[in-house]
Design an enzyme around this catalytic site. Structure first.
Site, short mmCIF file in Angstrom:
data_model
loop_
_atom_site.label_atom_id
_atom_site.label_comp_id
_atom_site.label_asym_id
_atom_site.label_seq_id
_atom_site.Cartn_x
_atom_site.Cartn_y
_atom_site.Cartn_z
N LYS A 72 27.39 54.68 43.94
CA LYS A 72 28.68 55.03 44.79
C LYS A 72 29.26 53.62 45.25
CE LYS A 72 27.70 55.22 49.44
NZ LYS A 72 28.68 54.28 50.22
N ASN A 73 28.42 52.49 45.27
CA ASN A 73 29.10 51.32 45.92
C ASN A 73 29.62 50.53 44.70
OD1 ASN A 73 28.65 51.84 48.41
ND2 ASN A 73 26.93 50.53 48.82
N LEU A 126 37.04 37.54 56.11
CA LEU A 126 36.70 36.78 54.72
C LEU A 126 37.48 37.25 53.71
CD1 LEU A 126 32.71 36.28 54.64
CD2 LEU A 126 34.30 35.08 55.96
N ARG A 159 31.79 44.88 61.57
CA ARG A 159 32.39 44.66 60.42
C ARG A 159 33.67 44.49 59.89
NH1 ARG A 159 30.07 49.72 56.64
NH2 ARG A 159 30.14 48.30 55.25
N PRO A 160 34.04 43.28 60.34
CA PRO A 160 35.44 42.54 60.27
C PRO A 160 35.62 42.30 58.87
CG PRO A 160 34.00 40.84 61.00
CD PRO A 160 33.08 41.90 61.11
N VAL A 161 36.98 42.15 58.54
CA VAL A 161 37.38 41.91 57.20
C VAL A 161 38.07 40.34 57.02
CG1 VAL A 161 37.56 44.12 56.43
CG2 VAL A 161 39.56 43.24 57.47
N CYS A 216 32.12 50.64 62.71
CA CYS A 216 31.57 51.73 62.41
C CYS A 216 30.11 51.84 62.90
CB CYS A 216 31.56 51.93 61.02
SG CYS A 216 30.52 50.67 60.14
N ILE A 237 21.45 41.72 58.22
CA ILE A 237 22.90 41.98 57.49
C ILE A 237 23.92 42.71 58.72
CG2 ILE A 237 24.48 42.93 55.66
CD1 ILE A 237 22.09 40.94 54.40
N ARG A 283 28.35 61.91 51.48
CA ARG A 283 29.03 60.74 51.14
C ARG A 283 28.25 60.09 49.91
NH1 ARG A 283 32.27 59.39 55.99
NH2 ARG A 283 33.32 58.12 54.28
N ASP A 328 20.63 48.61 52.72
CA ASP A 328 20.71 50.01 52.49
C ASP A 328 19.54 50.86 52.25
OD1 ASP A 328 23.33 49.53 52.84
OD2 ASP A 328 23.80 49.64 50.94
N ARG A 356 35.79 52.98 54.68
CA ARG A 356 35.93 51.55 54.61
C ARG A 356 36.14 50.96 53.33
NH1 ARG A 356 34.34 48.72 59.12
NH2 ARG A 356 34.22 46.81 57.57
C1 EPZ Z 1 28.65 46.92 51.43
O1 EPZ Z 1 29.30 46.75 52.47
C2 EPZ Z 1 28.24 48.00 50.98
N1 EPZ Z 1 29.20 49.23 50.89
C3 EPZ Z 1 27.24 48.48 52.03
O2 EPZ Z 1 26.83 49.93 52.01
C4 EPZ Z 1 25.90 47.54 52.19
O3 EPZ Z 1 25.28 47.91 53.19
C5 EPZ Z 1 26.55 46.14 52.16
O4 EPZ Z 1 27.65 45.75 51.09
C6 EPZ Z 1 25.73 45.11 52.19
O5 EPZ Z 1 24.70 44.92 50.83
C7 EPZ Z 1 29.77 49.32 49.97
O6 EPZ Z 1 29.85 48.71 48.86
C8 EPZ Z 1 31.17 50.27 50.00
P1 EPZ Z 1 29.39 42.85 53.33
P2 EPZ Z 1 30.32 45.53 52.82
O7 EPZ Z 1 30.62 42.20 53.37
O8 EPZ Z 1 30.93 45.16 51.52
C9 EPZ Z 1 30.09 40.70 57.56
C10 EPZ Z 1 26.17 52.12 52.30
O9 EPZ Z 1 25.37 52.74 53.17
N2 EPZ Z 1 31.29 40.28 57.40
O10 EPZ Z 1 28.34 42.22 52.40
O11 EPZ Z 1 31.04 45.96 53.92
C11 EPZ Z 1 29.57 42.22 57.89
O12 EPZ Z 1 29.90 42.48 59.15
C12 EPZ Z 1 26.98 50.95 52.60
O13 EPZ Z 1 26.42 52.29 51.37
C13 EPZ Z 1 32.24 39.79 57.83
O14 EPZ Z 1 31.87 39.17 58.98
O15 EPZ Z 1 29.18 44.50 53.29
C14 EPZ Z 1 28.05 42.13 57.73
O16 EPZ Z 1 27.64 41.77 58.73
C15 EPZ Z 1 26.78 50.59 54.28
N3 EPZ Z 1 33.49 39.43 57.34
C16 EPZ Z 1 28.03 40.99 56.56
O17 EPZ Z 1 28.97 40.20 56.68
C17 EPZ Z 1 33.96 40.06 56.54
O18 EPZ Z 1 35.16 39.72 55.86
C18 EPZ Z 1 27.71 41.58 55.00
O19 EPZ Z 1 28.76 42.63 54.99
C19 EPZ Z 1 33.02 40.75 55.81
C20 EPZ Z 1 31.76 40.98 56.01
#
Ligand code: EPZ
Length: 432
Positions: free
Chosen positions: A22-23, A127, A123-125, A118, A330, A400, A308, A94
């Site tokens: 999926k991811n 970065l 989960r900010p964006v 969520c 995480i 999902r 995950d 997301r």
């Molecule tokens: C991906 O989410 C996956 N989702 C998640 O899977 C997975 O848990 C996660 O990576 C970690 O492996 C998809 O691929 C669709 P991150 P992502 O950016 O990319 C913080 C599932 O169950 N952060 O690596 O959103 C964030 O809040 C899902 O399938 C910022 O602060 O994860 C988190 O604490 C859930 N600012 C950490 O970094 C940012 O701009 C890692 O998040 C981006 C992230």
């Protein structure tokens, strides 16, 4: 609303075919926006999330042909019809935020809703947005929407992430393929899905080097073409069924699972007392009688233990012969399954980012409620281990990310059924 009903105690024996990830699929779909030629994805998982992403892609002008029985989908964006991803779509899933980079790279502007928090954290964006700014984009946030513009195109840049983010790495990589010059991503995520995305982009004519390491170099091109790409096997689905086999007992072969992607989990299962054998065809997990051993672990970016799989591992440890400590590093709020597991008799105390799991001899079936995708499947695992019947509500979370879950488990002897009580499905928020 659907419920999953599990009669616990049956051992699992048989073969479970692992679907496409999926991811990975969600980001590969976004890659189709980068080219005016078709991108065909084979081994496409047929899930609520991939259907949802397909819906968004169609609103952006992508033509989709999906042969579901063959798990093949073709995405063709000869023109971009809209550059707006509305709140209702991004809030529900997301990963749809990831259309921003490709739209910006291809047509120079995009307006995409901020996803918001969520069930597992804020989960900010930030970065993602900082990466696009480094590449020369103007970013404004207005009324909950990110308005991004790079009307003269994106420029290659040196981007050093302060911490590892899967989404930001993938998003920057997507956009950089059409930037002018070289982009270097440092402290990049190393998840297998990143390697899969790089392979697909390179098949489309991009020049991405170093994916799977902490430094990724992308040499921008003026255009990308079409390609056919096979979606990588879902390591989280495979890991989930590996844990289910160890939890329920028996012997299960996970066909198509890639051991290289699951080293941390294989170490965990072996430490717990399961037997794991790997080959190029897949992974076999077996467990004999007797209680498993407790195992403590921290979640971490790849190649560490995946967040995950944390909920599923916690379910397994509830009946281990001793105490385990799990640290979630995480996400700040990813123990929502703990109180539900406690309803089945688990003894878990959560303090901040740490959960202590004191193993009990047996779990007992009870009604429980899913809070997010991985939490809900941890309840399925607990239900398989428990004495008696477990009913899981809010199973739309499961749909999902798990293709034909009941059928796959039932084929191995799991007593897992889906029932309907007639109530409508509620609008959901997403954790994927
Ligand atoms: C991906 O989410 C996956 N989702 C998640 O899977 C997975 O848990 C996660 O990576 C970690 O492996 C998809 O691929 C669709 P991150 P992502 O950016 O990319 C913080 C599932 O169950 N952060 O690596 O959103 C964030 O809040 C899902 O399938 C910022 O602060 O994860 C988190 O604490 C859930 N600012 C950490 O970094 C940012 O701009 C890692 O998040 C981006 C992230």
């Amino acid at each position: 609303m659907d419920q999953i009903v599990i009669s616990g105690g049956a051992r699992l024996n048989g073969v479970i075919p692992i679907s496409g990830a999926k991811n990975s699929a969600l980001k590969l779909m976004a890659a189709a926006l980068l080219s005016d030629e078709p991108l065909t994805l084979t081994n496409m998982p047929h899930l609520a999330d991939t259907r949802f992403m397909a819906g968004l892609m169609e609103t952006l002008g992508v033509r989709i042909e999906w042969v579901k029985e063959a798990s093949v989908a073709s995405f063709h964006a000869p023109e971009i019809a809209s550059t707006i991803a509305p709140y209702d779509l991004v809030r529900k899933m997301r990963a749809s935020f990831n259309v921003l980079g490709p739209l910006l790279a291809r047509v120079g502007h995009a307006t995409v809703s901020l996803p918001g928090g969520c069930a597992i954290g804020a989960r900010p964006v930030n970065l993602h947005l900082k990466a696009f700014e480094a590449m020369g984009a103007d970013i404004h946030i207005e009324r909950g929407y990110v308005k991004a513009a790079a009307l003269r195109g994106l420029k290659g840049a040196e981007i050093s992430f302060p911490f590892v983010s899967v989404g930001a790495t993938e998003h920057a990589m997507l956009a950089a393929t059409l930037a002018d010059g070289v982009t270097v991503l440092s402290n990049a995520a190393q998840e297998p899905e990143i390697g899969d995305l790089a392979a697909c982009l390179n098949a489309m004519g991009a020049d991405v080097r170093g994916a799977g390491t902490a430094t990724i170099e992308i040499h921008g091109k003026t255009r990308l073409g079409g390609a056919t790409h096979h979606v990588i096997a879902d390591r989280i689905e495979a890991g989930t069924y590996a844990i289910a086999a160890a939890a329920a007992g028996g012997k299960v072969f996970l066909k198509g699972a890639r051991a290289d992607d699951l080293q941390a989990l294989i170490g965990f299962l072996t430490d717990a007392g399961a037997t794991v054998a790997t080959s190029v065809e897949g992974i076999e997990v077996a467990r004999g009688p007797g209680r498993l051993s407790p195992v403590s672990f921290d979640t971490a970016p790849h190649p560490g233990f995946p967040t995950d799989l944390q909920a599923q591992a916690m379910a397994l440890l509830t009946t281990a012969d001793g105490d385990s400590v799990i640290r979630e590093t995480i996400f700040e709020n990813r123990f929502m399954h703990a109180p539900e597991l406690a309803r089945l008799g688990a003894d878990i105390s959560v303090r901040g980012a740490e959960a202590q799991v004191r193993g009990v001899p047996t779990l007992f079936g009870a009604p429980v409620m899913a809070t997010d995708l991985r939490a809900s499947v941890s309840l399925v695992i607990a239900g398989l281990m428990a004495e008696g019947v477990t009913r899981i509500a809010r199973v739309y979370h499961l749909d999902r990310g798990f293709e034909r879950l009941e059928a796959k488990l039932a084929a191995c002897g799991g007593q897992v059924k889906r029932t309907k009580d007639g109530a409508p499905e509620p609008a959901t928020e997403d954790a994927a």
